[in-house]
Design an enzyme around this catalytic site. Structure first.
Site, PDB file in Angstrom:
ATOM      1  CG  HIS A 153      36.980  39.383  40.577  1.00 46.74           C
ATOM      2  ND1 HIS A 153      37.486  39.720  41.544  1.00 46.74           N
ATOM      3  CD2 HIS A 153      36.262  38.039  40.477  1.00 46.74           C
ATOM      4  CE1 HIS A 153      37.319  38.448  42.495  1.00 46.74           C
ATOM      5  NE2 HIS A 153      36.504  37.736  41.645  1.00 46.74           N
ATOM      6  CG  HIS A 158      39.462  33.944  41.498  1.00 47.81           C
ATOM      7  ND1 HIS A 158      39.402  33.517  42.732  1.00 47.81           N
ATOM      8  CD2 HIS A 158      38.552  34.851  41.169  1.00 47.81           C
ATOM      9  CE1 HIS A 158      38.460  33.945  43.272  1.00 47.81           C
ATOM     10  NE2 HIS A 158      37.793  34.980  42.426  1.00 47.81           N
ATOM     11  CD  GLU A 199      36.255  35.947  45.435  1.00 48.75           C
ATOM     12  OE1 GLU A 199      36.935  37.097  45.313  1.00 48.75           O
ATOM     13  OE2 GLU A 199      35.753  34.962  44.658  1.00 48.75           O
ATOM     14  CB  SER A 218      40.509  41.990  41.104  1.00 45.81           C
ATOM     15  OG  SER A 218      39.392  41.819  41.934  1.00 45.81           O
TER      16      SER A 218
HETATM   17 CO    CO Z   1      36.030  35.788  42.655  1.00 42.81          CO
END
Ligand code: CO
Ligand code: PHE
Length: 301
Positions: A153, A158, A199, A218
């Site tokens: 993730h 990111h 997010e 993700s």
């Molecule tokens: Co995150």
């Protein structure tokens, strides 16, 4: 991020001891998943890249391939092109190598952390252009769903957009804003903004909506779900409205906020939030599936 409000609310604490005590309490006595024995004062550890097993690299490849196939037509172009340049398809990446190319591009580096870290440490890293990435990888049974953010993730979701100059600047401003919000009682509001943008944000493109939020990018399931006509709402981002909106941590989002581009995100979050935090505190919070009178749904369910 390691300490993103991924599927657990982040925890603010002054000392490490308080941090662990609060985590234990909030998670019903459960332990934090990472190994916190060798942390430095800012919660950084060594990635220890050589200790990943061949099985773990293989699991990473499977996770990567599944996501990569879903990206065209769903992820924003900036994400797709940066991800390709990372050459991270073959196994869990070495953070030092990524940091060296990231630093050349936007001045950011990745730091390895054991898992969730306290607000103060987290914001301080971001404010200094250091992105915390969790070192451990999920277990094979968690292929589709994981509660705490892991290296897949944090890194896959990111890191690519940290190569985008505007987005990279935005995350640094967010870190500075977090440090400031700690003294203003604005952390809940700021966490909602983070959740619905960094997010789970969507962005417009000439070909339709695209995902830029790490929690979506993700996740195999949510990347498909977030653009489909569904019970979820898709509305334009309004910062104040977003900061009043509660969110779901254990199901797909009921509302996705859409930006025009990263410049809009940067500009709309640039003003001083001090008066906003005060105003929002006096207002009711909004349930995750709210649609206000003046709002238009961008995807018909
Ligand atoms: Co995150
Ligand atoms: N402008 C915000 C403030 O004054 C800080 C911030 C920047 C928050 C970017 C989020 C994202 O507090």
């Amino acid at each position: 991020m390691a300490a993103c409000v991924f599927l657990k609310k982040r925890i603010m604490q002054k000392s490490k001891q308080d941090f662990f005590a609060t985590v234990a309490e909030k998670s019903d006595g459960a332990q934090l998943r990472g190994d916190y024995t060798d942390i430095s004062n800012d919660y950084v550890v060594r990635q220890n890249w050589g200790s990943y097993t061949e099985e773990q690299h293989a699991l990473w490849r499977r996770l990567y391939q599944r996501q990569a196939e879903l990206l065209p037509g769903r992820a924003c172009d900036e994400f797709i092109s940066s991800l390709q340049a990372l050459e991270a398809a073959d196994g869990i990446p070495d953070f030092e190598k990524t940091s060296d190319s990231l630093e050349k591009a936007t001045g950011w580096r990745i730091v390895a952390v054991p898992g969730l870290i306290p607000e103060l440490a987290f914001f301080t890293h971001l404010a200094n252009r250091r992105f915390p990435v969790t070192v451990w990888l999920r277990e094979p049974e968690e292929f589709d769903y994981i509660v705490e953010p892991d290296v897949f993730h944090d890194y896959f979701g990111h890191v690519p957009l940290l190569f985008n100059p505007i987005f990279a600047d935005h995350i640094q401003e967010y870190g500075k804003g977090g440090l400031k919000a700690m003294g203003l009682g604005g952390l809940d509001q700021l966490a909602r903004l983070y959740w619905y943008t960094i997010e789970f944000g969507l962005v417009q493109s000439p070909d339709g909506l695209r995902a830029y939020g790490a929690g979506i990018l993700s996740s195999g399931g949510e990347l498909k779900h977030c653009l489909e006509p569904s019970a979820s709402r898709h509305i334009f981002l309004d910062v104040e409205r977003c900061m009043r909106t509660l969110y779901k941590i254990d199901s797909y989002q009921e509302t996705y906020f859409v930006i025009r581009d990263f410049r809009q995100l940067f500009d709309d979050t640039a003003p001083d939030f001090t008066p906003l935090y005060e105003r929002i505190r006096l207002q009711e919070t909004l349930p995750a599936n709210t649609l206000l009178d003046n709002e238009v749904e961008l995807v018909k369910g």
